[in-house]
Design a protein around this motif. Structure first.
Motif, short mmCIF file in Angstrom:
data_model
loop_
_atom_site.label_atom_id
_atom_site.label_comp_id
_atom_site.label_asym_id
_atom_site.label_seq_id
_atom_site.Cartn_x
_atom_site.Cartn_y
_atom_site.Cartn_z
N THR A 5 0.83 -1.20 0.00
CA THR A 5 0.00 0.00 0.00
C THR A 5 0.87 1.25 0.00
O THR A 5 0.61 2.21 -0.74
CB THR A 5 -0.94 0.00 1.23
N ASN A 46 -10.53 2.01 -4.85
CA ASN A 46 -10.07 1.62 -3.52
C ASN A 46 -9.75 2.88 -2.73
O ASN A 46 -8.94 3.70 -3.16
CB ASN A 46 -8.84 0.72 -3.61
N ASN A 152 -8.30 0.44 -15.46
CA ASN A 152 -8.76 -0.48 -14.43
C ASN A 152 -9.11 -1.85 -15.02
O ASN A 152 -8.89 -2.87 -14.37
CB ASN A 152 -9.97 0.09 -13.69
N GLN A 156 -6.73 -3.66 -12.72
CA GLN A 156 -7.54 -3.87 -11.51
C GLN A 156 -6.99 -3.09 -10.31
O GLN A 156 -6.36 -3.63 -9.41
CB GLN A 156 -7.61 -5.37 -11.17
N LYS A 158 -8.24 -1.97 -7.71
CA LYS A 158 -8.65 -2.42 -6.37
C LYS A 158 -7.67 -3.44 -5.79
O LYS A 158 -7.42 -3.46 -4.58
CB LYS A 158 -10.05 -3.04 -6.44
N ASN A 159 -7.10 -4.26 -6.65
CA ASN A 159 -6.23 -5.35 -6.18
C ASN A 159 -4.76 -4.96 -6.08
O ASN A 159 -3.98 -5.69 -5.47
CB ASN A 159 -6.37 -6.56 -7.11
#
Length: 161
Positions: A5, A46, A152, A156, A158-159
Motif C-alpha cells: 500500500t 479503492n 482499471n 484492476q 482495487k487489487n
C-alpha cells in the motif's frame, strides 16, 4: 499499513508530481487544467489511494506553486474534503461509471475552495474563478473517466494496493 500500500501510494504521488511538473503552466491559475487530477478517480476503486493522491497534491504544490502556503492549505484541503466525500458516497453507489461521475461532480463543485484561495491570495473575483476552476476540473476529470476505467480493466486498481 502494508508495504504494498505504501509503495503503490508512493508511485501515485510520484506520478502526480511528475505530470504536474510537465503541465505546470496550465496547472496553477484561475483556469486550471491539472491533468493529474484524473488520479482522484482511484478512490472509486479503492479508498486507500487517498494517501497517494493527497501526498501528490501536497508535494506538487510545495514544489511548483507560487502561492505557498495558500496552496498547501486550500489545495490539499480541497483534495482531502473531495476525496472523503467521494469515499463516503461510494458506499451507496455500485456502478463504477456512476461513482466516477459523482466524483467528477464532487471535485468540480468543491472548487469553491480553490476559488476562495485565489480570491484571498490574488484578489480574483470569486464567482468567475469558481466557474472557471470548476470547468477546468470537470473537463480533466470527465476526460479521465474513460481512461481510468480502461486502465482499471487491465490492471484492476482495487487489487494493486
Amino acid at each position: 499499513m502494508k508495504i504494498r500500500t505504501i509503495v503503490t501510494n508512493g508511485i501515485v504521488a510520484a506520478l502526480y508530481i511528475a505530470i504536474t511538473a510537465v503541465i505546470q503552466p496550465i496547472a496553477f491559475s484561475n483556469i486550471q487544467f491539472r491533468i493529474p487530477e484524473i488520479f482522484n478517480h482511484l478512490v472509486v476503486f479503492n479508498k486507500k489511494y487517498i494517501f497517494g493522491v493527497v501526498i501528490g497534491v501536497f508535494l506538487a504544490n510545495l514544489f511548483f506553486s507560487n502561492l505557498l502556503p495558500y496552496d498547501l492549505i486550500f489545495g490539499v484541503g480541497h483534495s482531502i474534503f473531495s476525496l472523503t466525500i467521494t469515499i463516503m458516497i461510494s458506499r451507496w453507489i455500485k456502478n463504477v461509471w456512476i461513482k466516477m461521475a459523482a466524483n467528477t461532480i464532487v471535485f468540480s463543485g468543491m472548487m469553491f475552495i480553490i476559488a476562495y484561495e485565489l480570491k484571498l491570495a490574488l484578489g480574483f473575483p470569486f464567482w468567475e474563478t469558481w466557474l472557471l476552476t470548476a470547468i477546468g476540473e470537470f473537463v480533466v476529470m470527465a476526460i479521465g473517466t474513460p481512461l481510468m476505467y480502461s486502465l482499471n480493466q487491465r490492471v484492476q486498481f482495487k487489487n494493486i494496493i
